[in-house]
Design a protein around this motif. Structure first.
Motif, PDB file in Angstrom:
ATOM      1  N   LEU A 181       1.241  -1.260  -0.091  1.00  0.00           N
ATOM      2  CA  LEU A 181      -0.279   0.217  -0.256  1.00  0.00           C
ATOM      3  C   LEU A 181       0.954   1.316  -0.223  1.00  0.00           C
ATOM      4  CD1 LEU A 181      -3.051   0.839  -0.201  1.00  0.00           C
ATOM      5  CD2 LEU A 181      -2.707   0.911   2.764  1.00  0.00           C
ATOM      6  N   SER A 182       0.800   2.022  -0.922  1.00  0.00           N
ATOM      7  CA  SER A 182       1.228   3.271  -0.492  1.00  0.00           C
ATOM      8  C   SER A 182      -0.165   4.696  -0.823  1.00  0.00           C
ATOM      9  CB  SER A 182       2.051   3.945  -2.031  1.00  0.00           C
ATOM     10  OG  SER A 182       2.932   2.935  -2.647  1.00  0.00           O
ATOM     11  N   VAL A 183       0.323   5.180  -0.111  1.00  0.00           N
ATOM     12  CA  VAL A 183      -0.315   6.643  -0.460  1.00  0.00           C
ATOM     13  C   VAL A 183       0.308   8.071  -0.110  1.00  0.00           C
ATOM     14  CG1 VAL A 183      -2.136   8.027   0.972  1.00  0.00           C
ATOM     15  CG2 VAL A 183      -2.025   5.945   1.159  1.00  0.00           C
ATOM     16  N   ASP A 184      -0.488   9.183  -1.481  1.00  0.00           N
ATOM     17  CA  ASP A 184       0.520  10.213  -1.547  1.00  0.00           C
ATOM     18  C   ASP A 184      -1.064  11.440  -1.093  1.00  0.00           C
ATOM     19  OD1 ASP A 184       2.341   8.837  -3.171  1.00  0.00           O
ATOM     20  OD2 ASP A 184       1.417   9.354  -4.658  1.00  0.00           O
ATOM     21  N   TYR A 185       0.131  12.605  -0.118  1.00  0.00           N
ATOM     22  CA  TYR A 185      -0.558  13.082   0.439  1.00  0.00           C
ATOM     23  C   TYR A 185      -0.421  14.577  -0.635  1.00  0.00           C
ATOM     24  CZ  TYR A 185      -3.784  16.638   3.373  1.00  0.00           C
ATOM     25  OH  TYR A 185      -4.081  16.885   4.090  1.00  0.00           O
ATOM     26  N   ASP A 186      -0.988  15.496  -1.155  1.00  0.00           N
ATOM     27  CA  ASP A 186      -0.018  16.763  -1.705  1.00  0.00           C
ATOM     28  C   ASP A 186       0.776  16.658  -2.702  1.00  0.00           C
ATOM     29  OD1 ASP A 186      -2.856  18.300  -0.712  1.00  0.00           O
ATOM     30  OD2 ASP A 186      -0.970  18.919   1.352  1.00  0.00           O
ATOM     31  N   ASP A 187       0.460  15.410  -3.158  1.00  0.00           N
ATOM     32  CA  ASP A 187       2.703  14.511  -3.764  1.00  0.00           C
ATOM     33  C   ASP A 187       3.354  14.706  -3.434  1.00  0.00           C
ATOM     34  OD1 ASP A 187       1.092  15.646  -7.060  1.00  0.00           O
ATOM     35  OD2 ASP A 187       1.230  18.444  -6.131  1.00  0.00           O
ATOM     36  N   ARG A 188       2.997  14.177  -1.599  1.00  0.00           N
ATOM     37  CA  ARG A 188       4.325  13.723  -1.131  1.00  0.00           C
ATOM     38  C   ARG A 188       3.513  12.248  -0.590  1.00  0.00           C
ATOM     39  NH1 ARG A 188       5.195  13.298   4.382  1.00  0.00           N
ATOM     40  NH2 ARG A 188       2.989  13.941   4.295  1.00  0.00           N
ATOM     41  N   ALA A 189       4.547  11.209  -0.401  1.00  0.00           N
ATOM     42  CA  ALA A 189       4.627  10.164   0.078  1.00  0.00           C
ATOM     43  C   ALA A 189       4.280   9.903   1.119  1.00  0.00           C
ATOM     44  CB  ALA A 189       5.933   9.446  -0.882  1.00  0.00           C
ATOM     45  N   THR A 239      -3.378   8.524   8.448  1.00  0.00           N
ATOM     46  CA  THR A 239      -3.373   8.361   6.823  1.00  0.00           C
ATOM     47  C   THR A 239      -4.120   6.586   6.773  1.00  0.00           C
ATOM     48  OG1 THR A 239      -2.183  10.280   6.345  1.00  0.00           O
ATOM     49  CG2 THR A 239      -2.527   8.433   4.744  1.00  0.00           C
ATOM     50  N   LEU A 240      -3.194   6.437   7.248  1.00  0.00           N
ATOM     51  CA  LEU A 240      -3.171   4.475   7.255  1.00  0.00           C
ATOM     52  C   LEU A 240      -4.291   4.517   7.441  1.00  0.00           C
ATOM     53  CD1 LEU A 240      -2.615   1.462   6.200  1.00  0.00           C
ATOM     54  CD2 LEU A 240      -1.283   1.451   8.498  1.00  0.00           C
ATOM     55  N   LEU A 241      -4.954   4.843   8.295  1.00  0.00           N
ATOM     56  CA  LEU A 241      -6.338   4.117   9.060  1.00  0.00           C
ATOM     57  C   LEU A 241      -7.428   4.899   8.194  1.00  0.00           C
ATOM     58  CD1 LEU A 241      -6.933   2.751  11.753  1.00  0.00           C
ATOM     59  CD2 LEU A 241      -7.815   4.700  13.170  1.00  0.00           C
ATOM     60  N   ARG A 242      -7.492   6.233   7.506  1.00  0.00           N
ATOM     61  CA  ARG A 242      -8.331   6.151   6.431  1.00  0.00           C
ATOM     62  C   ARG A 242      -8.512   5.848   5.245  1.00  0.00           C
ATOM     63  NH1 ARG A 242      -6.346  11.228   8.495  1.00  0.00           N
ATOM     64  NH2 ARG A 242      -5.117  11.680   7.066  1.00  0.00           N
ATOM     65  N   ALA A 243      -6.723   5.207   4.753  1.00  0.00           N
ATOM     66  CA  ALA A 243      -7.246   4.086   3.926  1.00  0.00           C
ATOM     67  C   ALA A 243      -7.729   3.277   3.838  1.00  0.00           C
ATOM     68  CB  ALA A 243      -5.952   4.600   3.203  1.00  0.00           C
ATOM     69  N   ILE A 244      -7.931   2.652   5.182  1.00  0.00           N
ATOM     70  CA  ILE A 244      -8.253   1.512   5.214  1.00  0.00           C
ATOM     71  C   ILE A 244     -10.418   0.970   5.673  1.00  0.00           C
ATOM     72  CG2 ILE A 244      -9.331  -1.135   6.932  1.00  0.00           C
ATOM     73  CD1 ILE A 244      -6.456  -0.421   7.587  1.00  0.00           C
ATOM     74  N   PHE A 274     -11.744   6.204   3.293  1.00  0.00           N
ATOM     75  CA  PHE A 274     -11.472   8.025   3.457  1.00  0.00           C
ATOM     76  C   PHE A 274     -10.618   8.237   2.494  1.00  0.00           C
ATOM     77  CE2 PHE A 274     -13.926   7.121   7.530  1.00  0.00           C
ATOM     78  CZ  PHE A 274     -14.951   7.415   6.896  1.00  0.00           C
ATOM     79  N   GLN A 275      -8.833   8.457   2.361  1.00  0.00           N
ATOM     80  CA  GLN A 275      -8.222   8.724   1.807  1.00  0.00           C
ATOM     81  C   GLN A 275      -8.084   7.337   0.551  1.00  0.00           C
ATOM     82  OE1 GLN A 275      -5.484  10.776   3.204  1.00  0.00           O
ATOM     83  NE2 GLN A 275      -5.370  10.394   1.031  1.00  0.00           N
ATOM     84  N   PRO A 276      -7.456   8.341  -0.300  1.00  0.00           N
ATOM     85  CA  PRO A 276      -7.854   7.425  -1.794  1.00  0.00           C
ATOM     86  C   PRO A 276      -5.957   6.441  -1.717  1.00  0.00           C
ATOM     87  CG  PRO A 276      -8.374   9.309  -2.432  1.00  0.00           C
ATOM     88  CD  PRO A 276      -8.433  10.066  -0.895  1.00  0.00           C
ATOM     89  N   LYS A 321       7.710   7.806   9.962  1.00  0.00           N
ATOM     90  CA  LYS A 321       8.495   8.428   9.322  1.00  0.00           C
ATOM     91  C   LYS A 321       7.806   6.978   7.992  1.00  0.00           C
ATOM     92  CE  LYS A 321      12.256  10.764  10.526  1.00  0.00           C
ATOM     93  NZ  LYS A 321      14.071  10.556  10.423  1.00  0.00           N
ATOM     94  N   GLY A 322       6.299   7.021   8.184  1.00  0.00           N
ATOM     95  CA  GLY A 322       6.154   6.393   6.924  1.00  0.00           C
ATOM     96  C   GLY A 322       6.383   5.310   6.572  1.00  0.00           C
ATOM     97  N   ALA A 323       6.984   4.480   7.890  1.00  0.00           N
ATOM     98  CA  ALA A 323       7.446   2.981   7.690  1.00  0.00           C
ATOM     99  C   ALA A 323       7.193   2.304   8.457  1.00  0.00           C
ATOM    100  CB  ALA A 323       8.985   2.906   7.459  1.00  0.00           C
TER     101      ALA A 323
END
Length: 345
Positions: free
Chosen positions: A14-22, A49-54, A57-59, A216-218
């Motif tokens: 799973l990868s999620v970007d926000y405002d062109d930032r990973a 963000t991960l919770l919202r993706a599940i 609510f988050q693309p 840091k996203g990991a």
């Protein structure tokens, strides 16, 4: 190792970007059918963000999320949030102020018959300890009672999984300490798996079967709470999950050799660069040859946390029963005692 089919929730690549930032890239995570998992990490690391993706609510940018073998989202499919059969509980508990306890709980049960709805509501009211408060409105309830109503409402439809986004952060410490394990027990009785997002390691330890430490996203370590605390894989995990001292080992310092003698082997001492020591692993012992000077003292009731400076100016923390009554500038003997020495190269 379990196959993906045996997991309740399976997140792959799973990868999620926000405002062109990973926010995060190629993240993998699995949650068992009635498993309580905690996403633990500092603010801004990507937990919510991960919770919202599940939840929907988050693309997502890439990857896939499956719930009970059903694809919720991938690069071709995206099931709407309201069709995912996922329960949510936020910091803002958002009870309907114009509805009483019973009416709040009934709100998500429109698909049940009147008798089934009544049975489920009465069952939950008893389980969350709200008997006698059925006709009260949210403003007539304490903070803890409101949290119990919010939880009961979230699990009333028996969701496939419950997502909790720091729902206890607005509560005082004593109420949080009481409520968190109580909620964990209720979810176990209901057979509902959950993911709790928090930055509080005490909350994580008292709630979770498994902790996923995020930085840091990991996901830097995913393991049982006991393993996270006693066998941290990185210095960040060690420091974030309870604190302690990072002692840079000096092979030529005889005090270092004496401190670790009998706890780690000579070869470990020679090949490791850093030893992580929890405060409870440093024992104040007047007979020890290893000496230090107390530079800080924090009284905590039954215990006192001492900061002790060694001869090379490195410091150790010692959490001791408050029977020493030592003062800043006192010289003390220290002894290292650990069943789980944590070494980093």
């Amino acid at each position: 190792m379990k196959s993906s089919e045996s997991f309740n929730l399976d997140i792959h690549g799973l990868s999620v970007d926000y405002d062109d930032r990973a926010v995060f890239k190629a993240l993998d995570l699995q949650v068992g059918s009635d498993e309580l998992l905690c996403l633990l990490g500092p603010s801004g690391c990507g937990k919510s963000t991960l919770l919202r993706a599940i939840a929907g609510f988050q693309p997502i940018a890439s990857g896939a999320i499956k719930l009970r073998d059903r694809v919720l989202v991938n690069e071709k499919v995206s099931v709407p949030a309201e069709q995912r059969h996922i329960g949510m509980m936020f910091q803002d508990i958002a009870l309907f102020p114009h509805l009483n306890v019973v009416e709040n709980l009934e709100f998500g049960l429109f698909n049940l018959s009147t008798s089934e709805r009544s049975h489920r509501v009465n069952e939950l009211i008893k389980r969350v300890g709200l008997s006698g408060l059925e006709q009260r409105y949210p403003h007539q309830l304490s903070g803890g009672q409101q949290q119990r109503v919010a939880l009961a409402r979230a699990i009333a439809p028996k969701p496939s999984i419950l997502l909790l986004d720091e729902p206890f952060s607005g509560l005082d410490a004593s109420l949080r300490e009481e409520l968190v394990p109580e909620i964990a027990q209720l979810l176990k009785r209901e057979g509902i798996g959950a993911i709790l997002v928090t930055h509080d390691q005490t909350e994580a330890f008292s709630f979770a079967d498994k902790i996923a430490v995020m930085h840091k996203g990991a996901l830097v370590q995913v393991a049982a709470p006991y393993e996270i605390y006693h066998q941290p894989k990185t210095k960040f995990v060690a420091k974030f999950t309870g604190g302690g001292s990072l002692l840079e080992l000096d092979k030529s310092n005889t005090m270092h050799a004496k401190l670790v003698s009998g706890v780690i082997s000579t070869s470990q001492f020679e090949t490791s660069s850093t030893l992580f020591i929890r405060p409870e692993e440093i024992v104040i012992d007047s007979e020890s040859e290893v000496k230090g000077v107390i530079t800080q003292r924090r009284f905590q009731g039954s215990h006192t946390l001492y900061e002790i400076q060694l001869d090379d100016e490195q410091t150790l923390l010692s959490l001791s029963l408050d029977c020493h009554n030592l003062a800043v500038t006192d010289t003390v003997g220290v002894r290292y005692k650990s069943a789980y020495p944590v070494l980093f190269n």
